[in-house]
Design a protein around this motif. Structure first.
Motif: not given
Length: 422
Positions: A281-297, A257-269
């Protein structure tokens, strides 16, 4: 200003320089009105002509294609054998086709040589080709003109109107052999194991909600927060990876994170790397997307688009290990990773097939033609979220104590804007 191809009328031919400022302003306004009037007359005339002859409109639309950076993409000029080629921008699919064509041509030449060796003695001893002799007799006294070779260099307009591959799916079977030998765990021939992902954050992080969203995005994942208490032991990434490998985890994701926002992602195989570092960059939660749906498992389907270089195939195989190979089609969920200009756009949707409305067009394929058999169907999409954009910055060797000491590939400031690595 009017375009160079536009022919201005006498009204636009006004003086451009005057000693008085107010006169210059009035002349500029008059000239601007004259140019706009000329453009409007030309646009109306072109519309009348295209209404009479629709082919003119098709020809204009075919040539009026903007030259984007994706269409002007340049590739490195290398031989057929590029090794691992992580730092080389080369189209693997094009090289594979060129290699098959070269092998077929060499095989055809060897067959021709064997036919010449198996010929009769008279054909082998003759210094004159009988076919050319008959042609010279029939065309005696006539001058034969050789056809002119057409230039293979294309104009910018022709290059822009040629089809692009930004929507083609990634062919994971075109992996170079040297790349597969260098990363055997990512390019294993055995069936991939069921992914088991450990999601965590950096120290003193506040992105607990975003980390929980990643557990809903990647199946079989669990979030374990990192303690930042002053009396607790602050585990390093190497220690966390060893802990996860002993418990049969396949990947470790560290959200930065940087300034309480996601700024990096490290993947270790796991179990032995490599380590991939991405910026977010450009992180948007699903609840803020117009017409969003609810994901299932349900386990989603995975779509990988436009990964064409050896480094792109390596990245695509990394994302493939994060999802099970057998999706649950009943959930109708799909995760798309689309690469364009080295930016990876991640989206998650739910799709449904419905009947086509009267105002909608039929389904069109990548070639621009209608797809047969689905004339009355359309696909409806509902975004579930979260959505964000990734950009690969570095690929480290194994799992290091201090990140960035030894790396397989590292992104630099490219001076050529039309050269991309993925």
């Amino acid at each position: 200003m009017a375009s160079k191809k536009l022919r201005l009328g006498p009204k636009a031919s006004l003086p451009f320089k005057a000693s008085n400022k107010e006169k210059r302003q009035n002349l500029h306004i008059k000239r601007k009105k004259a140019v706009d009037s000329t453009k409007r007359d030309e646009r109306f005339r072109r519309r009348r002509d295209e209404d009479k002859d629709p082919k003119l409109r098709e020809e204009r639309l075919r040539h009026n294609v903007p030259l984007t950076l994706e269409r002007k993409r340049v590739w490195d000029d290398v031989d057929r054998d590029t090794g691992d080629g992580l730092g080389v921008s080369v189209d693997v699919e094009r090289m594979k086709k060129q290699k098959l064509e070269d092998d077929g041509q060499d095989r055809a030449e060897s067959d021709d040589d064997s036919e010449l060796l198996d010929g009769s003695d008279t054909d082998r001893d003759s210094m004159i080709d009988p076919a050319s002799d008959s042609e010279s007799d029939s065309n005696e006294g006539a001058k034969v003109e050789k056809p002119k070779q057409q230039s293979t260099k294309r104009t910018p307009t022709e290059r822009a109107t040629s089809p692009i591959h930004s929507t083609t799916s990634t062919n994971l079977d075109l992996t170079p052999e040297a790349l597969a030998l260098k990363f055997p765990t990512l390019f294993s021939q055995d069936p991939p194991p069921t992914p088991k992902i450990l999601v965590t954050t950096s120290l003193n992080s506040t992105l607990h909600h975003e980390a929980e969203l990643l557990t809903t995005l990647f199946p079989f994942s669990v979030y374990i927060p990192r303690s930042s208490h002053r009396y607790s032991h602050k585990f390093s990434l190497r220690e966390i990876s060893a802990f996860a490998a002993n418990r049969n985890y396949t990947t470790v994701l560290v959200l930065e994170e940087d300034q309480k926002k996601p700024k990096g992602l490290t993947m270790v195989h796991l179990p032995a790397g490599p380590t991939f570092h991405f910026t977010v960059s450009s992180w948007v939660d699903g609840k803020r997307i117009p017409g969003h749906g609810r994901p299932t498992e349900h386990i989603p389907e995975l779509i990988l688009n436009n990964f064409r270089t050896p480094l792109g195939l390596l990245t695509a195989h990394l994302f493939r290990t994060l999802f099970p190979p057998q999706p649950e089609l009943r959930g109708r969920q799909v995760v798309t990773l689309h690469n364009q200009r080295d930016y990876i756009f991640l989206r998650r949707h739910r799709y449904v097939f419905r009947e086509k409305r009267a105002s909608e067009k039929n389904v069109v394929g990548p070639d621009g033609k209608e797809v047969p058999g689905v004339e009355g169907l359309r696909a409806g999409l509902q975004e579930l979220g979260p959505r964000f954009t990734l950009k690969l910055r570095r690929v480290d060797k194994g799992i290091q104590r201090s990140s960035g000491q030894e790396w397989e590939w590292k992104g630099g400031m490219e001076k050529v804007r039309t050269k991309f690595q993925l």
